[in-house]
Write an enzyme that holds these catalytic residues in place. Sequence first.
Site: not given
Length: 366
Positions: A296, A275, A171, A244, A347, A167, A345
């Site tokens: 977070e 985060r 690049r 989690r 998106d 995931r 999960y």
Amino acid sequence: MKIAIIGAGLSGGILASLTNGGHDVTVFEKRKNIGGNCSDKLIGDVLVQEHGAHIFHTNNEMVWNYVNNFADFNNYVHKVKATNANLEYNLSVPINMKTFEELLYKGINVEDVKKWIGKPKYKNPKNFKEACINKYGEIIYEKIFKNYSEKQWGRKCEDIPKEIVDRLPLRFKNDDRYFTDKYQGMPIGGYSKMISNMFGGSNILKMDVGISELTDISDSFDIVFFSGEIDKLFDYTLGSLEYRSLSFDTTIFRKFNKFAKSAVTNFVDECVFTRMIDWTYFYDSGCENITPVTFEKPMDYDKTNEPYYPINDKNNNELHQNYLTLLKDRFNNVVPLGRLAEYKYFDMDKCVENSFKKYRKYFGNQ
């Protein structure tokens, strides 16, 4: 038809928007507000999401056109930096040529980057650590991924599935956008307003639905879409599904605007937070006096806090399938919908696609 939707989050809102025109829709929601984990609120004049940052992005034109029926979107493009708790450096993630320039030297070329990463060290990687080192090399694994991943998942990288590395983009071009989808942005006015618009004329009732309530609802409605915790529904009879969880600590900084170097900053050292979210970036809505910043922290799920991320290993997935069988045996008109009930999960764009798929399956001939 009489339709019941259990849960007033994004999945439920989409189903309601699709069925409201020709059916009698009633929504049951235990929280005081609409929007589920996408809900937001104003702090000063800054919109803050109560359950972490959600950015809408998709390559699906149908999905983009659909959500634009319920909100106008700005042109926000998400960018993320990786740093330590002392903010001593800022590296672009996902890993791209800009990251290598920040980490190594300006003007480095692709061939030199590939030599620096080196050849794969593990012939058959068995876990996250080995797959990550093969893909990025040991220095980037240690500097960016190791601590962050162990905090996020609550286990050593040797115990995290190797598939998660798939995931994570690599690049070999100068593109530091977090998402590369054709369509992306934030709904002007916020997600709570957008999802409220989806529910439209639905009858919304406040109720925490358990097994006894669902039995009554099932008897009173033609079809029920259930988006709650499926193991909790059956009082964990077969065992508990693992998740989690997260905690959020929002601090109001005074006389700052754009406190951080990017909207989201990943802490990749050993500090407890994963985060930092500077909310003034998403709508460019900062003011002179208030900048809300959310820190977070991942944590174990213990049934008293919020389940966020399903842990989709073999044992949990088998347990979930057993709960689906139990649900089907007990109720012939209850359909699992969304992240908790389907233990997956999504998106946000995939959430839209999934709800459309449910609609076509049960109402496609109408």
